[in-house]
Design a protein around this motif. Structure first.
Motif, PDB file in Angstrom:
ATOM      1  N   LYS A 128      33.889  20.241  39.986  1.00 47.10           N
ATOM      2  CA  LYS A 128      33.647  21.659  39.729  1.00 47.10           C
ATOM      3  C   LYS A 128      34.425  22.500  40.733  1.00 47.10           C
ATOM      4  N   ASN A 129      35.386  23.259  40.225  1.00 45.47           N
ATOM      5  CA  ASN A 129      36.140  24.201  41.046  1.00 45.47           C
ATOM      6  C   ASN A 129      35.795  25.624  40.627  1.00 45.47           C
ATOM      7  N   TYR A 130      36.219  26.562  41.451  1.00 48.09           N
ATOM      8  CA  TYR A 130      35.991  27.974  41.126  1.00 48.09           C
ATOM      9  C   TYR A 130      37.316  28.722  41.198  1.00 48.09           C
ATOM     10  N   THR A 131      37.472  29.688  40.312  1.00 45.74           N
ATOM     11  CA  THR A 131      38.647  30.539  40.334  1.00 45.74           C
ATOM     12  C   THR A 131      38.216  31.969  40.011  1.00 45.74           C
ATOM     13  N   GLY A 142      38.074  44.570  36.895  1.00 46.40           N
ATOM     14  CA  GLY A 142      36.887  43.857  37.377  1.00 46.40           C
ATOM     15  C   GLY A 142      37.248  42.408  37.667  1.00 46.40           C
ATOM     16  N   ILE A 143      36.882  41.916  38.833  1.00 44.58           N
ATOM     17  CA  ILE A 143      37.212  40.545  39.231  1.00 44.58           C
ATOM     18  C   ILE A 143      35.929  39.768  39.482  1.00 44.58           C
ATOM     19  N   ASN A 144      35.778  38.652  38.784  1.00 45.09           N
ATOM     20  CA  ASN A 144      34.618  37.783  38.965  1.00 45.09           C
ATOM     21  C   ASN A 144      35.059  36.380  39.383  1.00 45.09           C
ATOM     22  N   ILE A 145      34.114  35.631  39.898  1.00 45.22           N
ATOM     23  CA  ILE A 145      34.353  34.218  40.218  1.00 45.22           C
ATOM     24  C   ILE A 145      33.722  33.376  39.123  1.00 45.22           C
TER      25      ILE A 145
END
Length: 344
Positions: A128-131, A142-145
């Motif tokens: 599991k990675n996040y971007t 709008g910027i989300n993870i």
């Protein structure tokens, strides 16, 4: 044990095995082994071949597709590209039939070593990675993870399941090297052996390293349980065993127990019986390379509030470290000739 130190990657292919899909994504091309890709693969192969969980195994007598395909390639009768496709399909069939086997990529790699060629099969479970994700709402950014579930293990992370297969020859001690670790879902649902039993069709066998490690762990467990309030005898047992492991090529457990406990017949018998109950023969062939690595650095956890990390040279040097017996089962550990220290 054969400790492989020289590794060269000849060619490699990767296939996608996603449980949410109906079919595997089969690659039709070899991986381009540029500098970054080669380093990434080499680090994974090297870590696997140095892993403490790496085991010897032999193929079972009955016919097995993985055994047949690997020998086709290693015998020069088929290409890596073609046999890798069928290896991936067989793994995917197993994954779909079992349900909770983790999705991932299947890496098939051909390597050359100082012991000859090997075919590597490495199941690279997704992590599991996040971007970040960028959206435009009412002309505003709008910027989300957001999580991603298709990342491959980094080169610093350990592979859970892999095998390195040798060309089959008469009189071999083993046919392949295997790692088979399981995540919690697999343990709960299927046990830890679908990769070994159902896919590879092989049986794990003990090697000198495993036997040495098992004896060392059994002796330490016995010492902790039976001598938990006698640090003086603990030190004698541990130092004697470590000396034997370093200096001898084999250990006779019964003779060792007599050396440790002299005229204490009950302690001798108890030690021998405990080691035997741990599945260890009375005579143990010692893996000197494992011992050198294990004892290179010693960690002492003292009572419940002190940890010491000591390298082997210092631990064996009476001018730097001394164990004093107080006569009541307790000991003093004296660190000598300290010139400098820092606090962390």
């Amino acid at each position: 044990m054969e400790y492989i130190k020289e590794i060269h990657i000849n060619e490699a292919i990767i296939h996608i095995l996603d449980n949410s899909s109906e079919e595997p994504v089969i690659n039709e091309q070899y991986l381009e082994l540029n500098e970054d890709t080669y380093k990434f693969l080499l680090r994974h192969v090297d870590r696997c071949l140095k892993d403490e969980e790496l085991k010897y195994a032999v193929f079972n007598q009955e016919r097995n597709i993985v055994k047949d395909l690997s020998q086709e390639y290693l015998g020069g009768q088929n290409s890596l590209l073609e046999i890798s496709k069928e290896l991936a399909r067989q793994m995917f069939i197993l994954m779909k039939s079992r349900g909770n086997i983790a999705s991932g990529d299947l890496l098939i790699v051909s390597i050359a070593t100082e012991y000859g060629p090997m075919l590597g099969i490495m199941k690279m479970d997704y992590i599991k990675n996040y971007t970040h994700a960028i959206e435009f709402v009412d002309n505003k950014i709008g910027i989300n993870i957001v999580p991603q579930f298709t990342g491959l293990p980094a080169s610093s992370q350990k592979i859970q399941k892999c095998a390195f297969i040798k060309p089959l020859q008469e009189g071999q001690d083993f046919n392949l090297l295997v790692i088979d670790k399981s995540n919690n879902k697999e343990k709960d649902e299927y046990g830890s052996n679908y990769f070994i039993s159902n896919y590879l069709g092989c049986t794990i066998i003990n090697n000198k390293r495993d036997i040495t490690k098992a004896f060392y762990n059994a002796a330490e467990t016995w010492t902790r349980n039976k001598l938990n309030e006698d640090a003086s005898t603990q030190e004698i047992v541990r130092s004697t065993i470590q000396k034997k492991l370093k200096q001898e090529d084999s250990i006779d457990v019964k003779a060792l127990s007599e050396d440790l406990f002299k005229d204490q017949y009950e302690a001798q018998q108890d030690f021998v019986q405990f080691v035997s109950a741990s599945g260890i023969d009375e005579t143990i062939a010692i893996d000197k390379e494992w011992v050198a690595k294990k004892l290179k650095r010693v960690r002492l956890k003292i009572d419940s509030d002190i940890d010491l990390y000591i390298n082997e040279e210092t631990y064996d040097d009476p001018n730097r470290l001394e164990f004093q017996r107080n006569g009541d089962g307790s000991i003093n550990i004296i660190i000598k000739h300290i010139i400098n220290y820092i606090q962390k």
